[in-house]
Motif scaffolding. Sequence first.
Motif, PDB file in Angstrom:
ATOM      1  N   LYS A 197      -4.986   5.331   5.670  1.00  0.00           N
ATOM      2  CA  LYS A 197      -4.306   6.604   5.698  1.00  0.00           C
ATOM      3  C   LYS A 197      -4.467   7.340   6.915  1.00  0.00           C
ATOM      4  O   LYS A 197      -3.608   7.819   7.733  1.00  0.00           O
ATOM      5  CB  LYS A 197      -4.528   7.499   4.457  1.00  0.00           C
ATOM      6  CG  LYS A 197      -3.871   8.880   4.675  1.00  0.00           C
ATOM      7  CD  LYS A 197      -4.328   9.779   3.511  1.00  0.00           C
ATOM      8  CE  LYS A 197      -3.163  11.043   3.611  1.00  0.00           C
ATOM      9  NZ  LYS A 197      -3.483  11.754   2.299  1.00  0.00           N
ATOM     10  N   LYS A 198      -5.840   7.152   7.489  1.00  0.00           N
ATOM     11  CA  LYS A 198      -6.238   7.992   8.697  1.00  0.00           C
ATOM     12  C   LYS A 198      -5.929   7.345   9.754  1.00  0.00           C
ATOM     13  O   LYS A 198      -5.390   7.973  11.066  1.00  0.00           O
ATOM     14  CB  LYS A 198      -7.768   8.165   8.617  1.00  0.00           C
ATOM     15  CG  LYS A 198      -8.190   8.955   9.872  1.00  0.00           C
ATOM     16  CD  LYS A 198      -9.845   9.205   9.708  1.00  0.00           C
ATOM     17  CE  LYS A 198     -10.212  10.249  11.081  1.00  0.00           C
ATOM     18  NZ  LYS A 198     -11.692  10.446  10.747  1.00  0.00           N
ATOM     19  N   TYR A 199      -5.757   6.065   9.831  1.00  0.00           N
ATOM     20  CA  TYR A 199      -5.885   5.193  11.074  1.00  0.00           C
ATOM     21  C   TYR A 199      -4.622   4.589  11.186  1.00  0.00           C
ATOM     22  O   TYR A 199      -4.158   4.106  12.384  1.00  0.00           O
ATOM     23  CB  TYR A 199      -7.184   4.302  11.507  1.00  0.00           C
ATOM     24  CG  TYR A 199      -8.283   4.888  11.522  1.00  0.00           C
ATOM     25  CD1 TYR A 199      -8.542   6.133  12.605  1.00  0.00           C
ATOM     26  CD2 TYR A 199      -9.274   4.899  10.416  1.00  0.00           C
ATOM     27  CE1 TYR A 199      -9.701   6.490  12.606  1.00  0.00           C
ATOM     28  CE2 TYR A 199     -10.584   5.446  10.616  1.00  0.00           C
ATOM     29  CZ  TYR A 199     -10.849   6.320  11.712  1.00  0.00           C
ATOM     30  OH  TYR A 199     -11.853   6.898  11.963  1.00  0.00           O
ATOM     31  N   CYS A 200      -3.655   4.307  10.298  1.00  0.00           N
ATOM     32  CA  CYS A 200      -2.381   3.578  10.228  1.00  0.00           C
ATOM     33  C   CYS A 200      -1.378   4.566   9.740  1.00  0.00           C
ATOM     34  O   CYS A 200      -0.257   4.800  10.482  1.00  0.00           O
ATOM     35  CB  CYS A 200      -2.620   2.492   9.403  1.00  0.00           C
ATOM     36  SG  CYS A 200      -3.824   1.228   9.833  1.00  0.00           S
ATOM     37  N   LEU A 201      -1.386   4.929   8.580  1.00  0.00           N
ATOM     38  CA  LEU A 201      -0.266   5.954   8.050  1.00  0.00           C
ATOM     39  C   LEU A 201      -0.066   7.232   8.596  1.00  0.00           C
ATOM     40  O   LEU A 201       1.014   7.332   8.833  1.00  0.00           O
ATOM     41  CB  LEU A 201      -0.248   5.814   6.366  1.00  0.00           C
ATOM     42  CG  LEU A 201       0.714   6.488   5.555  1.00  0.00           C
ATOM     43  CD1 LEU A 201       2.171   5.816   5.860  1.00  0.00           C
ATOM     44  CD2 LEU A 201       0.482   6.484   4.228  1.00  0.00           C
TER      45      LEU A 201
ATOM     46  N   ILE B 180      -0.308   6.504  -0.814  1.00  0.00           N
ATOM     47  CA  ILE B 180      -0.773   5.395  -0.714  1.00  0.00           C
ATOM     48  C   ILE B 180      -1.077   4.974  -2.370  1.00  0.00           C
ATOM     49  O   ILE B 180      -1.706   5.687  -2.972  1.00  0.00           O
ATOM     50  CB  ILE B 180      -2.088   5.101   0.187  1.00  0.00           C
ATOM     51  CG1 ILE B 180      -1.838   5.581   1.510  1.00  0.00           C
ATOM     52  CG2 ILE B 180      -2.785   3.730   0.033  1.00  0.00           C
ATOM     53  CD1 ILE B 180      -3.107   5.612   2.232  1.00  0.00           C
ATOM     54  N   LYS B 181      -0.823   3.629  -2.608  1.00  0.00           N
ATOM     55  CA  LYS B 181      -1.137   3.123  -3.922  1.00  0.00           C
ATOM     56  C   LYS B 181      -2.570   2.780  -3.868  1.00  0.00           C
ATOM     57  O   LYS B 181      -2.870   2.084  -3.023  1.00  0.00           O
ATOM     58  CB  LYS B 181      -0.288   1.812  -4.270  1.00  0.00           C
ATOM     59  CG  LYS B 181      -0.136   1.447  -5.650  1.00  0.00           C
ATOM     60  CD  LYS B 181       0.575   0.063  -5.619  1.00  0.00           C
ATOM     61  CE  LYS B 181       2.015   0.458  -5.377  1.00  0.00           C
ATOM     62  NZ  LYS B 181       2.809  -0.736  -5.447  1.00  0.00           N
TER      63      LYS B 181
ATOM     64  N   LEU C 226       0.750  -1.177   0.045  1.00  0.00           N
ATOM     65  CA  LEU C 226      -0.147  -0.097  -0.158  1.00  0.00           C
ATOM     66  C   LEU C 226       0.811   1.282   0.009  1.00  0.00           C
ATOM     67  O   LEU C 226       0.531   2.145  -0.494  1.00  0.00           O
ATOM     68  CB  LEU C 226      -0.880   0.138   1.257  1.00  0.00           C
ATOM     69  CG  LEU C 226      -2.186  -0.946   1.322  1.00  0.00           C
ATOM     70  CD1 LEU C 226      -2.755  -1.057   2.247  1.00  0.00           C
ATOM     71  CD2 LEU C 226      -3.134  -0.411   0.056  1.00  0.00           C
ATOM     72  N   VAL C 227       2.089   1.095   0.792  1.00  0.00           N
ATOM     73  CA  VAL C 227       2.740   2.520   0.893  1.00  0.00           C
ATOM     74  C   VAL C 227       3.768   2.516  -0.146  1.00  0.00           C
ATOM     75  O   VAL C 227       4.406   1.959  -0.726  1.00  0.00           O
ATOM     76  CB  VAL C 227       3.369   2.489   2.258  1.00  0.00           C
ATOM     77  CG1 VAL C 227       4.437   3.734   2.422  1.00  0.00           C
ATOM     78  CG2 VAL C 227       2.583   2.369   3.335  1.00  0.00           C
ATOM     79  N   VAL C 228       3.559   4.080  -0.850  1.00  0.00           N
ATOM     80  CA  VAL C 228       4.480   4.460  -1.831  1.00  0.00           C
ATOM     81  C   VAL C 228       5.481   5.164  -1.169  1.00  0.00           C
ATOM     82  O   VAL C 228       5.238   6.292  -0.628  1.00  0.00           O
ATOM     83  CB  VAL C 228       3.678   5.285  -2.855  1.00  0.00           C
ATOM     84  CG1 VAL C 228       4.715   5.599  -3.993  1.00  0.00           C
ATOM     85  CG2 VAL C 228       2.412   4.485  -3.362  1.00  0.00           C
ATOM     86  N   LEU C 229       6.805   4.839  -1.300  1.00  0.00           N
ATOM     87  CA  LEU C 229       7.990   5.627  -0.764  1.00  0.00           C
ATOM     88  C   LEU C 229       8.252   6.931  -1.691  1.00  0.00           C
ATOM     89  O   LEU C 229       8.203   6.999  -2.673  1.00  0.00           O
ATOM     90  CB  LEU C 229       9.198   4.674  -0.761  1.00  0.00           C
ATOM     91  CG  LEU C 229       9.058   3.418  -0.106  1.00  0.00           C
ATOM     92  CD1 LEU C 229      10.455   2.813  -0.043  1.00  0.00           C
ATOM     93  CD2 LEU C 229       8.752   3.561   1.298  1.00  0.00           C
ATOM     94  N   PRO C 230       8.242   8.074  -1.062  1.00  0.00           N
ATOM     95  CA  PRO C 230       8.607   9.097  -1.568  1.00  0.00           C
ATOM     96  C   PRO C 230      10.301   9.207  -2.066  1.00  0.00           C
ATOM     97  O   PRO C 230      10.777   8.377  -1.417  1.00  0.00           O
ATOM     98  CB  PRO C 230       8.804  10.203  -0.562  1.00  0.00           C
ATOM     99  CG  PRO C 230       8.528   9.689   0.770  1.00  0.00           C
ATOM    100  CD  PRO C 230       8.080   8.391   0.627  1.00  0.00           C
TER     101      PRO C 230
END
Length: 488
Positions: A448-452, A483-484, A406-410
């Motif tokens: 996004k709201k509750y984890c990332l 997030i992807k 899910l996470v896209v690295l900058p």
Amino acid sequence: MNEIAIQTEEFIERLKDAFDEMIVYKDLKKSNFISSFKLPSFMRDWVIKHFQDDNGEINVDGAVEFIKEFIPKKDEWINIKNRIVMQGENVQFLAKISIRIDIATQEISFELPDFGLGYANTVIPRDVWEDCSSDLLKSEENWGIVELGYQYPDEDNSKGKIKLVSFRDFCPYVVDLDDYKYARESFSFTEWINILLSAADYNPGGYESMEQKLAVIQRLLPFVEKRINLMELAPAGTGKSYLFGQVSRHGWLVSGKVTRAKLIYDIGKKKDGVVAVRDYVALDEIREAEYMKDTEIQSALQAIMENGAYRAPDNHEVNVDAGIIFLGNIDSTVMNEYQNMFVELPKPFHQPQFLDRIHGFIKGWDIPRMTDDLKVCGWALNSEYFATVLHSLRDDPTYRAIVDALVVLPKGADTRDTEAIKRISTAYLKLLFPNVRSASDITSYDFKKYCLKPAMEMRQIIRMQMGYADDKYQGSVVPEFTIKEIEE
């Protein structure tokens, strides 16, 4: 409104349907008679469950009699030894036990650390070992009903020893993680947060907002994910010592003095310290902690936080899955992440290389001071079951795979930032959405709201404090992780 105290019959039925025998009626105000025995909550719930009827009423006399008979105080140990050694009795009681197998002699011995009974004075007969080994080998230390007797000296053994006669596991049930994960689907997000809080002995209805509840939930992150290193500064009386010291038998709270041998590795005994056998080690009152001035402890903690391992002077490697948690009280004048909050803390917290290995910061001032209104009163998960579930979830790698998907690295993201944010996000996912089995099972909004987002905020505070420790890091910020979008 006191939500947990006025649970609807419909909610209680769903709770019991989902968790069956793992539900217990908790009322910390009415169970003060148990508090006087200073039992941790995981043991308290175990006792209550055995002496509670279907309506939650406790047989107080039966519970007190059981505690007095089976949960002795440390100062009763001399009397227990007298009964075993001098009077020839077999004595049963609830205790923490660890075992040792001697390679040279094949002799199996045990230790009761809470009573100072060491391996040199004990033995486990072979037939007893055959009956109890599966329970005694579950972990480095196990809780259960031990039955002790005396093995008299004979021609081959000139030294009498205390022997283990039998052992009954403190947690005889088997935790079914799939059942727990599936149960999450029976409850709304708000209901699930309330279930988590009540399992940890808090009354959800005593909090003013969801934000306050989620602030408390942060403390559970190291219960459920390996090697999460956190720091919390909070006003006195917010319950941080209680949560880390009483809720789970898989963690360890250091309050006061501790030696390198106990904490990290005992060179003389060739024995790993508690960091190697616990899920987390919470170091309380760090502002006054003398051991934090010990340079060897500092370097060992730094290595453990970075690599999960420490190389001892005798070249022995201590491997660690535990998270390191730093706890301290803070003055109201410095409850602000936009200023240097670590002025009065020991030297390591003024060193950016040490701080960088702490994954996230908990703003303890967002958590209200503990009052009777915040003590659970209602049907809730048995704390022992709850802690066992969280302990078991630590070994489930699927959640991290979901986070990775899910996470896209900058571009140019710092490796430590990335690992910190992913590790905290994974822990949030396990706690709040345990039923998620693939990236498509959770919405981008919820993740996004509750984890990332909370993971990024926790890491950003550490980044800012690194800037106050060293000008080189001033203005350092955590880049925006995105997030992807995952197709259904």
